[in-house]
Write an enzyme that holds these catalytic residues in place. Sequence first.
Site, PDB file in Angstrom:
ATOM      1  N   ARG A  44       0.835  -1.209   0.000  1.00 18.04           N
ATOM      2  CA  ARG A  44       0.000   0.000   0.000  1.00 18.04           C
ATOM      3  C   ARG A  44       0.867   1.255   0.000  1.00 18.04           C
ATOM      4  O   ARG A  44       0.540   2.250  -0.645  1.00 18.04           O
ATOM      5  CB  ARG A  44      -0.891   0.014   1.245  1.00 18.04           C
ATOM      6  CG  ARG A  44      -1.973  -1.019   1.191  1.00 18.04           C
ATOM      7  CD  ARG A  44      -2.618  -1.217   2.559  1.00 18.04           C
ATOM      8  NE  ARG A  44      -3.677  -2.209   2.460  1.00 18.04           N
ATOM      9  CZ  ARG A  44      -4.322  -2.709   3.502  1.00 18.04           C
ATOM     10  NH1 ARG A  44      -4.025  -2.318   4.727  1.00 18.04           N
ATOM     11  NH2 ARG A  44      -5.275  -3.596   3.328  1.00 18.04           N
ATOM     12  N   GLU A 101      -5.818  -3.976  -2.338  1.00 18.18           N
ATOM     13  CA  GLU A 101      -5.002  -3.538  -1.201  1.00 18.18           C
ATOM     14  C   GLU A 101      -5.833  -2.730  -0.210  1.00 18.18           C
ATOM     15  O   GLU A 101      -5.370  -1.742   0.351  1.00 18.18           O
ATOM     16  CB  GLU A 101      -3.831  -2.680  -1.689  1.00 18.18           C
ATOM     17  CG  GLU A 101      -2.980  -3.357  -2.730  1.00 18.18           C
ATOM     18  CD  GLU A 101      -1.920  -4.231  -2.101  1.00 18.18           C
ATOM     19  OE1 GLU A 101      -1.698  -4.118  -0.885  1.00 18.18           O
ATOM     20  OE2 GLU A 101      -1.328  -5.036  -2.828  1.00 18.18           O
TER      21      GLU A 101
HETATM   22  C1  FAD Z   1      -6.915  -6.463 -10.506  1.00 20.68           C
HETATM   23  C2  FAD Z   1      -6.934  -6.970  -9.118  1.00 20.68           C
HETATM   24  C3  FAD Z   1      -5.826  -7.634  -8.602  1.00 20.68           C
HETATM   25  C4  FAD Z   1      -5.857  -8.161  -7.317  1.00 20.68           C
HETATM   26  N1  FAD Z   1      -4.751  -8.828  -6.853  1.00 20.68           N
HETATM   27  C5  FAD Z   1      -4.841  -9.478  -5.648  1.00 20.68           C
HETATM   28  C6  FAD Z   1      -3.760 -10.284  -5.186  1.00 20.68           C
HETATM   29  O1  FAD Z   1      -2.720 -10.369  -5.838  1.00 20.68           O
HETATM   30  N2  FAD Z   1      -3.902 -10.966  -4.035  1.00 20.68           N
HETATM   31  C7  FAD Z   1      -5.042 -10.871  -3.300  1.00 20.68           C
HETATM   32  O2  FAD Z   1      -5.108 -11.515  -2.279  1.00 20.68           O
HETATM   33  N3  FAD Z   1      -6.059 -10.106  -3.695  1.00 20.68           N
HETATM   34  C8  FAD Z   1      -5.992  -9.408  -4.850  1.00 20.68           C
HETATM   35  N4  FAD Z   1      -7.052  -8.634  -5.262  1.00 20.68           N
HETATM   36  C9  FAD Z   1      -8.268  -8.617  -4.477  1.00 20.68           C
HETATM   37  C10 FAD Z   1      -8.505  -7.340  -3.700  1.00 20.68           C
HETATM   38  O3  FAD Z   1      -7.621  -7.207  -2.656  1.00 20.68           O
HETATM   39  C11 FAD Z   1      -9.967  -7.343  -3.271  1.00 20.68           C
HETATM   40  O4  FAD Z   1     -10.744  -7.134  -4.418  1.00 20.68           O
HETATM   41  C12 FAD Z   1     -10.263  -6.288  -2.241  1.00 20.68           C
HETATM   42  O5  FAD Z   1      -9.702  -6.646  -1.008  1.00 20.68           O
HETATM   43  C13 FAD Z   1     -11.770  -6.049  -2.055  1.00 20.68           C
HETATM   44  O6  FAD Z   1     -12.456  -7.232  -1.937  1.00 20.68           O
HETATM   45  P1  FAD Z   1     -13.742  -7.519  -2.827  1.00 20.68           P
HETATM   46  O7  FAD Z   1     -13.404  -7.274  -4.216  1.00 20.68           O
HETATM   47  O8  FAD Z   1     -14.190  -8.859  -2.451  1.00 20.68           O
HETATM   48  O9  FAD Z   1     -14.767  -6.425  -2.405  1.00 20.68           O
HETATM   49  P2  FAD Z   1     -15.755  -6.432  -1.151  1.00 20.68           P
HETATM   50  O10 FAD Z   1     -15.005  -6.685   0.077  1.00 20.68           O
HETATM   51  O11 FAD Z   1     -16.907  -7.300  -1.450  1.00 20.68           O
HETATM   52  O12 FAD Z   1     -16.228  -4.947  -1.163  1.00 20.68           O
HETATM   53  C14 FAD Z   1     -17.243  -4.437  -2.037  1.00 20.68           C
HETATM   54  C15 FAD Z   1     -17.619  -3.040  -1.569  1.00 20.68           C
HETATM   55  O13 FAD Z   1     -18.116  -3.103  -0.254  1.00 20.68           O
HETATM   56  C16 FAD Z   1     -17.437  -2.194   0.583  1.00 20.68           C
HETATM   57  N5  FAD Z   1     -17.348  -2.725   1.925  1.00 20.68           N
HETATM   58  C17 FAD Z   1     -16.919  -3.963   2.318  1.00 20.68           C
HETATM   59  N6  FAD Z   1     -16.967  -4.066   3.647  1.00 20.68           N
HETATM   60  C18 FAD Z   1     -17.461  -2.891   4.135  1.00 20.68           C
HETATM   61  C19 FAD Z   1     -17.740  -2.362   5.407  1.00 20.68           C
HETATM   62  N7  FAD Z   1     -17.505  -3.060   6.502  1.00 20.68           N
HETATM   63  N8  FAD Z   1     -18.217  -1.117   5.522  1.00 20.68           N
HETATM   64  C20 FAD Z   1     -18.430  -0.362   4.414  1.00 20.68           C
HETATM   65  N9  FAD Z   1     -18.152  -0.781   3.171  1.00 20.68           N
HETATM   66  C21 FAD Z   1     -17.689  -2.047   3.034  1.00 20.68           C
HETATM   67  C22 FAD Z   1     -16.099  -2.038  -0.063  1.00 20.68           C
HETATM   68  O14 FAD Z   1     -15.481  -0.822   0.320  1.00 20.68           O
HETATM   69  C23 FAD Z   1     -16.466  -2.078  -1.525  1.00 20.68           C
HETATM   70  O15 FAD Z   1     -16.897  -0.805  -1.920  1.00 20.68           O
HETATM   71  C24 FAD Z   1      -7.022  -8.030  -6.530  1.00 20.68           C
HETATM   72  C25 FAD Z   1      -8.108  -7.341  -7.034  1.00 20.68           C
HETATM   73  C26 FAD Z   1      -8.076  -6.793  -8.316  1.00 20.68           C
HETATM   74  C27 FAD Z   1      -9.271  -6.063  -8.829  1.00 20.68           C
END
Ligand code: FAD
Lengths: 307, 390, 246
Positions: B246, B366
């Site tokens: 980050r 991240e």
């Molecule tokens: C191109 C790309 C590469 C990536 N590379 C990696 C990697 O190498 N390794 C890895 O481990 N991960 C990786 N990730 C995953 C990334 O870290 C996750 O997408 C991220 O942590 C968010 O998780 P999610 O997509 O499941 O979203 P969610 O957690 O489902 O979130 C969806 C929305 O809900 C909101 N939200 C969730 N919880 C709350 C809360 N308590 N209060 C208010 N709002 C909330 C979020 O802010 C967001 O707006 C990658 C993602 C992308 C897109």
Amino acid sequence: MDITIIAETQGDNLHPVTNQLVGAATSLGASPTILCAGGAGADTAAGIAGVGKVLSVIGDCFSTFDGGAWAAAFDAAAGTGVIIGAASAQGRDVAARIAARRGIPVVQDVVAISQGLTMTHPIYSGKAMQEVTVGDDCVVTLRSNTFPPAGDGGNAESATVQQSGDVKIAVQEAIAKASARLDVSDADIIISGGRGMGSPDNFEHLYALSDKLGAAVGASRAAVDTWDEIPHSMQVGQTGKTVNPSLYIAVGISGAIQHLAGMRTSKYIVAINKDPEAPIFKVADYGIVSTWEEALPILGDEIAKIL
Amino acid sequence: MVYEALDFYDLDSQLTDEEIMVRDMVRDWVEDEVLPKIEKACSDGVFPDEWRVALGEMGVLGAPLEGYGCPGLSYVAYGVICRELERGDSGLRSFASVQGSLAMYPIWDFGSEEQKNKYLPKMATGDLIGCFGLTEPDYGSNPGDMITKAEDKGDHYLLNGAKMWITNGTNSDLAVVWAKLDGVIRGFIVETGDEGYSAPEMTGKHSLKASVTSELVFQDCKIPKDRILPGVEGLKGPFSCLNNARYGISWGVIGAAQACFNSAREYSLSRIQFDHPIAAYQLVQNKLAWMLREITKGQLLALELGRKKDNGSWIPEHISLAKMNNVDIALQIAREARDIHGANGILDEYCIMRHMANLESVKTYEGTHDIHNLIIGRHITGIQSFTRSI
Amino acid sequence: MVEIAVLLKQVPDTNAKIVVVNGRVDESAIASWVTSPYDEYAFEAALQHIEAAGGSITAITLGPARADKVLKDAAALGVTKLVRIWQDDWQDLDSNQVQAALANAVTAAGVDLVYCGKQSADRNQGSTGPGIAEILGAACVSEVSESDSAGSYLRPTASGSERVTVSSPAVVTFTKTQNELRRPNVRGIMMAKRAQIEVVGGDVSASQVNFNGHSSPAQKPPGKTYEGSESVPEVVGLLRDEAKVL
Ligand SMILES: Cc1cc2nc3c(=O)[nH]c(=O)nc-3n(C[C@H](O)[C@H](O)[C@H](O)COP(=O)(O)OP(=O)(O)OC[C@H]3O[C@@H](n4cnc5c(N)ncnc54)[C@H](O)[C@@H]3O)c2cc1C
Ligand SMILES: Cc1cc2nc3c(=O)[nH]c(=O)nc-3n(C[C@H](O)[C@H](O)[C@H](O)COP(=O)(O)OP(=O)(O)OC[C@H]3O[C@@H](n4cnc5c(N)ncnc54)[C@H](O)[C@@H]3O)c2cc1C
């Protein structure tokens, strides 16, 4: 003031820049002595108006260019005072060495000279000028096409001296002028063609001109996209190459901003376009409203006359 | 056109000689080797292997780590590297972030001596590529509830579960995988070729197209006992990695924003509408001034955070603030720049739309923007609001 | 085995804007200083030469403390012998003084070859290489665009180019070559951090050149459009006499 000129030669002949060196020398009130390496061009030199004397410097060293050997020979043949040469590769090399031999100042690539001896030469690739004054014992090289050439009609006395120097450079192989085309990023003069050229075959006219000028040929994107024969490596502009030559000649190019993005910092821009409203004329220093069919042949002839 | 990175307060003058040399090295490379090829890489959806080789040759992978063949640069230098890489493309910076901060770092910090010697030197040269498996299909922002689990089978561990959104997954030689062993999160090194392990690529991305994103699938995946990271237990493991990555992002996105600003400035000066360059109109100047303002603030945030990383006075919330703020402004700057470019802004001839689409991912990965808000909110109030019973 | 001295000059970035204030180029306004581009080609040629033939490079610069940067850049590519020539009371050295100071350092370095750029990007004079050669009693091959470790050099002639060999000691000045300039890597940069730069002064004789001042180049006249192809001769005349680009 005593001025000795080192003739600029081209093979066995005198290079026309020599007339300009004489022109500068006579403007300082001198009647210069001309040194001719190996006697090359001595007859022509004697016919330049205002020349006091022509000295053919004869020596073994003149069969190969070795600035050290030539400088030794010229140093021995030349009197004291100002020594003037052309600011060519060889001219500068010899000038620097004569100055170092004599322990006198050297000023290269001079574009203005006056009594005193005060001189101006470009620095930072022409982004600024520097003026210096040196005593009457110095070596100076002059930029070509800057000083008015002396005319013909002179009849100077000629003499010969034997002088040579140690040649430490050996030529292994002479290579005729490379026919390979210059790349636009390396060239000081660029001629670019656009869609207005009508067909890729017509780029031959640009190549012919570029050979005369030692220029590179570029193209607009419309030309590159339309004709397979025109490779992307020739493209000038935002998505092509950014160039910064002294002279950019745009032929049949409208002057879209994306094209301008790649060439607008050129020092001088010439545009040939049949449409007086073409935006290229807004950035051109010299715009010619004409078809290329009419303008290019004349351009070729005129350039041949002065080079 | 020569690239002049916006640096209104001349902050780069605070860099050391070696940091400047590293900056110039990476900047020149991006200019010469990445920018001419990035659009093709995106449309083909590939991360060119020559970039892996070049990053290894330059020696920038795992930049702030010391020993085991790692460069041992300052955190500020690492930030500068991220910025210059991301000025090229966020996918390129992602590759370096994952390799250095997410795969090399946990081995370097939590690995055994044998693990460090085995993997780190080759990872620093780019000969081995790593990935980081934390996110799962059903657990993104709350990885603590992950399902992937490891069982101790005496002479080996057995992994079952799946990870998703894993950068470099398909391309990698090893994965640092976080899984629960007896209910406790532990790190494991899974090598390509291990029985029961596969890493199919995810396709169809509109963002980070030049970066490889994959699933990691573990079906009775058998790994030797010496592949567990001995030095850490719990979420602290993955979170320490994320802190470093980050931090790199907070610098990286400034590079993307600088590229967008640069393009917008050039374009607005040359685009003539209603007889004048659009840069002569106040509304456009306002946009440019705003971009400069936000970039300058973001640069200050990143630089100061870098100093804190180097002198150890940082807390994770500092990183959350910088990641959140800088990604947010970079994304907004990309959008404004797109607007200034008019229709041209949607073309792949300009970097704008690509950065804009990339930054959408960067905003999410991240730790999403809002998760970082919640981290800071907890810091301010002492009350966590990640979860509540309804 | 070959010992090569490479002369590296620090100059304003060639893209920098040059402004003249009170009759002098304002150096304080220059944000970025770089190694003079032709010197970089000379350096690359030297690196290739010693890679093929064995031996070592001494990098020499003449300039104030900021010029250490060009030596550090050389150190990042593996050069360990770094010499900066300077004395605090030096101001604008003239060409003869520069040559003398550099020739001293070259002599002290005890080398077979001196590689440098055909001219510096600031003064544009082209006197340094041949001038040093004269002081050293060495040959000078100028404006070389291709070289190899067997000691053959391609230089321009009026009718094309020629490949020459030269007896050492010799000075070779380079123009742009086809060689790609190498990038450093982090390991090199870390080595450069520890590199020792030897700073030497020197005696130079009094300058024989009076510096009168700098000025901005004449403004070019506003663009003009000419009607018809019959205007071509006039334009060519202007290109030669006014623009001075032909
Ligand atoms: C191109 C790309 C590469 C990536 N590379 C990696 C990697 O190498 N390794 C890895 O481990 N991960 C990786 N990730 C995953 C990334 O870290 C996750 O997408 C991220 O942590 C968010 O998780 P999610 O997509 O499941 O979203 P969610 O957690 O489902 O979130 C969806 C929305 O809900 C909101 N939200 C969730 N919880 C709350 C809360 N308590 N209060 C208010 N709002 C909330 C979020 O802010 C967001 O707006 C990658 C993602 C992308 C897109
Ligand atoms: C994102 C983007 C990037 C771009 N990048 C570049 C780039 O890098 N480089 C580039 O060049 N373009 C680029 N373009 C394209 C640019 O917008 C123009 O389309 C292109 O420059 C036009 O090329 P042209 O001037 O040859 O053709 P035209 O615009 O068709 O102009 C032809 C000109 O030739 C003249 N003409 C016709 N016949 C004759 C004749 N017999 N004699 C004399 N004149 C004649 C006409 O009057 C006209 O002005 C880009 C465009 C976009 C959208």
